[in-house]
Design an enzyme around this catalytic site. Structure first.
Site: not given
Length: 451
Positions: A17, A19-20, A36, A80, A138-139, A192
């Site tokens: 999988l 993602n970001d 990610q 992330s 986060r991030d 986010e």
């Protein structure tokens, strides 16, 4: 086994999988896109940084995992973040997650450093969650100031359960401290993936507004937004600190989230985003069934600022992928059909007027459709689980140009040179075809395949 959904010119891993997008950067004559990644399953149970690199933004090489969890501070996930070259080294800033036996989260901002852009050495925690915030913190997106200091923008949730964008600062890019809250939300529980950058002398703040059930610690909904802001580099202050008013939606489609930008060597501001935020678990599971992988990134987009609006145009290098031009067959006075050989095709419709284009454009026999009534552009997609139409729309003062990039299992639609964009994953169910109703001879239509 379902149909093959493997993309041809979008970035996606060979398995697991995605993602970001993370750590977008130019370093030592290469472009880097980290992301990610769960290499083991098609779910979110494991998070590390996967990596692609490229010399030209077109031909990408998958390089496997770059930063894996395992230390005390990131044993539950390498989440992330962003990259920046500092003193000739590639510095990756990310959120390390640690959960206890009851599932309670602890988040810290961490640093890993690479000499060659391939092998990373972890340096540990550079910023802990400050007082007044929950562990939804986060991030980190790091950037250099004109005076050679450094700032870090982060998404945070205050102890009152509402979201904010937070600023950290550093003199050398290695030793960090919490500075202050840049902007806040009163209704949304989390912010986010913030990104703050200057474009043509104007600062722009990208961020994702998220509604959460704080008691259950679950996401309800989320979408990407941007604001033109006044940012003082000397003080690190924004003139307006309201995240819920005065913003514009960054994308109008179904599958777009966690955008991140970087500056190319020629000064262009380039954006990637996650193009697979499917809203239903059932829809996601069905899409990934029979495939070793799930999810991809958008095509890279160049950002431009025009008349106070952010435009997203397809990366100019992508046009080098275009091949043969397909025949446009008239099927009626104001209708036509084009039948590409494969699902990877490009369309451009120009010189549109209310008379020249006032009805419908059907892609791949109705998997997705565009409807224009002179004021509103409606984009529909066939839901592959419930077999019903899903709808997104955008009001426009005019419609002068439509540009569409189709891949095996996605469609990205750019209107008026990037004024509005619709992104969607699609479940391949039909043969490739384009049918237009409501177009007369004044409009110019081009459909081309991909080399």
């Amino acid at each position: 086994m379902g149909p093959d959904k493997k993309q041809q010119y979008h970035l996606e891993p060979p398995k697991g999988l995605m993602n970001d997008p993370n750590g977008l950067v130019w370093f030592r004559d290469r472009y880097y896109v980290f992301f990610q990644w769960n290499r083991y399953k098609k779910d979110h149970s494991h998070k590390e940084w996967g990596m692609f690199w490229s010399k030209d933004l077109i031909n990408w090489e998958f390089r496997g995992g770059a930063i894996q969890p395992g230390d005390t501070y990131d044993r539950s996930g390498v989440h992330s973040g962003s990259c920046l070259e500092i003193d000739g080294k590639l510095c990756a800033f990310y959120t390390g997650s640690r959960k206890d036996s009851q599932g309670k989260r602890n988040s810290t901002q961490c640093l890993a450093v690479s000499q060659d852009g391939l092998h990373f050495e972890k340096k540990g925690v550079v910023l802990s969650t400050p007082k007044g915030f929950t562990q939804h913190f986060r991030d980190p997106k790091v950037f250099r100031t004109k005076k050679n200091g450094y700032y870090m923008v982060l998404g945070g949730q205050k102890e009152n359960g509402k979201g904010s964008v937070v600023l950290g600062s550093s003199e050398d890019g290695l030793q960090w401290r919490y500075s202050h809250i840049l902007a806040e939300a009163k209704e949304h529980e989390m912010i986010e993936c913030p990104d703050l950058f200057a474009l043509d002398g104007q600062y722009i703040l990208l961020y994702c507004l998220q509604r959460r059930n704080n008691e259950e610690d679950q996401v309800i909904s989320a979408h990407s937004a941007y604001q033109l802001v006044s940012f003082d580099e000397d003080t690190g202050q924004l003139r307006s600190g309201d995240l819920e008013h005065g913003y514009e939606t960054l994308e109008s489609g179904f599958d777009f989230f966690a955008p991140q930008t970087f500056e190319a060597p020629d000064g262009r501001r380039i954006l990637f985003a996650w193009m697979s935020r499917m809203e239903e678990e059932e829809q996601e599971n069905s899409f990934g069934q029979g495939d070793p992988r799930i999810h991809c990134l958008t095509i890279p987009r160049e950002l431009e600022l025009r008349d106070g609006k952010l435009y997203q145009r397809p990366l100019r290098e992508l046009y080098g992928l275009l091949g043969q031009e397909y025949e446009v067959k008239r099927t009626g006075e104001n209708s036509c059909v084009v039948r590409p050989e494969r699902r990877t095709w490009y369309l451009k419709l120009q010189a549109i007027s209310h008379e020249a284009f006032s009805s419908e454009l059907h892609l791949n026999l109705g998997e997705t459709e565009l409807h224009w009534d002179g004021r509103r552009l409606v984009f529909t997609r066939r839901n592959w689980v419930r077999d019903e139409q899903e709808i997104r729309s955008r009001i426009l003062d005019r419609l002068e140009e439509i540009e569409i990039w189709s891949d095996v299992s996605s469609v990205e639609v750019f209107l008026n040179g990037g004024e509005a964009v619709f992104s969607a994953r699609v479940f391949p169910m039909t043969e490739p075809a384009v049918v237009i109703d409501g177009m007369d001879e004044r409009a110019k239509l081009t459909v081309r395949g991909m080399i």
